[in-house]
Motif scaffolding. Structure first.
Motif, short mmCIF file in Angstrom:
data_model
loop_
_atom_site.label_atom_id
_atom_site.label_comp_id
_atom_site.label_asym_id
_atom_site.label_seq_id
_atom_site.Cartn_x
_atom_site.Cartn_y
_atom_site.Cartn_z
N GLY A 41 7.89 -10.32 8.04
CA GLY A 41 8.23 -10.23 9.46
C GLY A 41 7.21 -10.95 10.33
O GLY A 41 7.57 -11.65 11.29
N ALA A 42 5.92 -10.81 9.99
CA ALA A 42 4.87 -11.50 10.75
C ALA A 42 5.00 -13.01 10.60
O ALA A 42 4.87 -13.77 11.57
N ALA A 79 6.97 -8.33 12.71
CA ALA A 79 7.25 -9.30 13.77
C ALA A 79 6.41 -9.02 15.00
O ALA A 79 5.99 -9.95 15.71
N ASN A 80 6.13 -7.76 15.29
CA ASN A 80 5.26 -7.43 16.42
C ASN A 80 3.82 -7.88 16.17
O ASN A 80 3.14 -8.32 17.09
N MET A 81 3.39 -7.78 14.90
CA MET A 81 2.07 -8.32 14.56
C MET A 81 2.07 -9.85 14.74
O MET A 81 1.17 -10.43 15.36
N ARG A 109 -1.81 -4.18 19.57
CA ARG A 109 -0.43 -4.23 19.07
C ARG A 109 -0.41 -4.31 17.54
O ARG A 109 0.36 -3.62 16.88
N GLY A 110 -1.28 -5.18 17.00
CA GLY A 110 -1.33 -5.28 15.54
C GLY A 110 -1.82 -4.00 14.90
O GLY A 110 -1.30 -3.58 13.85
N LEU A 114 0.31 -1.61 12.22
CA LEU A 114 -0.20 -1.21 10.91
C LEU A 114 -0.18 0.31 10.74
O LEU A 114 0.15 0.84 9.67
N VAL A 115 -0.54 1.05 11.81
CA VAL A 115 -0.48 2.51 11.76
C VAL A 115 0.95 2.97 11.52
O VAL A 115 1.22 3.87 10.70
N ALA A 116 1.91 2.34 12.23
CA ALA A 116 3.32 2.70 12.04
C ALA A 116 3.78 2.38 10.62
O ALA A 116 4.56 3.13 10.02
N LEU A 117 3.31 1.25 10.06
CA LEU A 117 3.70 0.90 8.70
C LEU A 117 3.15 1.92 7.70
O LEU A 117 3.87 2.34 6.77
N VAL A 118 1.89 2.32 7.88
CA VAL A 118 1.30 3.33 6.99
C VAL A 118 2.09 4.63 7.08
O VAL A 118 2.34 5.30 6.05
#
Length: 428
Positions: A41-42, A79-81, A109-110, A114-118
């Motif tokens: 996505g990034a 994508a946000n990253m 934002r990045g 990452l917190v949301a991905l974890v």
């Protein structure tokens, strides 16, 4: 509108891919490996130079059944990253204060993505409460994520600003040695000492070019900051000129071969001519610009156009002189000397055009006549001084033979005489 249209076409085109075995394998891998989906996505956002375009494309794949909700959510977080990386790359040439904004954005934002991905990896949250349809769930996740960035980011903006300043502090101006590039230890090795002197002369040329470029703008609009920069630059040119003369004088106290001695004298002559060019800018042109500002004078439109074009031509020759000085290329030296002749002829033509405007009784030309003619002459003398860098190369390669013969048959022009006088003085 083009993005939405293209995404509609993409949706129609990829619909048949749902039955593809290859696509099934890829989708299965993204479903099992959300970290890979995040990185993809990034990359997608950076490739499209837009996180919004990447998110809309991901939503299109989800709505077509090619991606699961969880894989689509990981792609959206990535994508946000990537959306934070894009402005970071685009602002690399901007001042530090501007770059700190995008650095703070990327860090926050990045970091949240990452917190949301974890969180997704640890708890596999159910996104169905966000919306009934899968693609709506992905869209709403993106909206909620950015709402969280807003609500959490505003209170800690001062902290982010301090962090960005730590990551990208203000650059301190380099501390310049008193002798610049003139290394005293190099005097024991003539070849190295001459290289040091040449670098210092090259710095003089660069400084004079930096003075010349904005000098004419002061005629039209006075700017105290620009004026101060020009005067400070002239002080620096004077310092470099004096230092170079002393350095070369100390070098000539040693036993030098004929070639090294000639190079030292040539560099001294070039330094003298460059210092003359700096004086023309900081004294002559500067005083005329200040007079125009003080008396509220303006050039006629045609006169200003002539001066601007002539100034541009001299600036171009100054850049060419830098190339000649740094490369020692005989072809460039020949080109610079040819430009010197063109400038002399052009100055004569522009003086005649000015006299025709005077005969026509143009008020602006009458009021600024002396200023116009003196500015043309100052620019021509600056050009002549800058072209002096080509003479040593031209003499060494025999390019001046025909010119010398022609000068024996006729009188030398005033600017050539001035240059020869400067060269004679430097050798003395």
């Amino acid at each position: 509108g083009m993005v939405f249209l293209s995404l509609g076409l993409v949706r129609e085109t990829v619909a048949p891919l749902g039955s593809s075995d290859v696509v099934s394998v890829v989708v299965g891998h993204l479903r099992a490996d959300l970290l890979s989906a995040y990185l993809l996505g990034a990359i997608l956002a950076y490739a499209l130079q837009s996180s919004l375009a990447a998110v809309l494309m991901i939503v299109t794949f989800v709505s077509g059944g090619l991606l699961t909700v969880n894989a689509g959510a990981a792609l959206v977080l990535g994508a946000n990253m990537g959306g934070g990386i894009v402005p970071l790359i685009l602002t690399l040439s901007m001042p530090a204060a501007a770059r700190r904004v995008v650095i703070a954005n990327l860090v926050f934002r990045g970091g949240l993505s990452l917190v949301a991905l974890v969180a997704m990896l640890l708890w596999t949250p159910d996104l169905s409460p966000l919306a009934p349809a899968a693609h709506r769930q992905v869209i709403n996740l993106h909206l909620l994520f950015n709402l969280g960035v807003l609500l959490l980011g505003l209170p800690i903006a001062p902290v982010l600003a301090r962090l960005a300043r730590m990551l990208l502090p203000d650059r301190r101006a380099p501390v310049r040695a008193e002798n610049g590039t003139l290394e005293p230890a190099a005097l024991e090795v003539p070849g190295r000492a001459l290289a040091c002197a040449r670098r210092e002369v090259l710095r003089m040329s660069e400084t004079i070019l930096a003075m010349l470029v904005p000098a004419l703008t002061l005629y039209r609009k006075w700017d105290d900051a620009v004026a101060r920069e020009i005067l400070d630059a002239e002080d620096e040119v004077d310092r470099m000129h004096f230092g170079t003369k002393l350095y070369l004088a100390k070098l000539q106290e040693r036993s030098l071969g004929a070639d090294h001695s000639r190079q030292a004298m040539d560099l001294a002559a070039i330094a003298n001519n460059l210092e003359d060019a700096g004086d023309q800018i900081s004294t002559h042109m500067f005083d005329m610009a200040r007079r125009m500002h003080g008396e509220g004078l303006v050039f006629s439109n045609e006169g200003w156009r002539d001066l601007s074009d002539f100034h541009d031509r001299v600036v171009s020759n100054a850049q060419l002189a830098l190339d000649v000085l740094s490369s020692g290329d005989p072809d460039l030296a020949r080109q610079l000397l040819e430009e010197k002749d063109h400038i002399r002829n052009l100055e004569r033509e522009l003086q005649e055009r000015h006299l025709r405007r005077l005969r026509d009784g143009l008020a602006e030309s009458i009021e600024t006549s002396n200023l116009h003619q003196e500015t043309l002459r100052a620019l021509k003398l600056i050009n002549t001084s800058l072209c002096s860098v080509a003479y040593p190369i031209a003499e060494e390669t025999g390019l001046l033979l025909s010119s010398r013969l022609s000068r024996r048959e006729g009188a030398a022009t005033e600017d050539e005489t001035a240059t020869n006088d400067n060269n004679t003085e430097a050798r003395a």
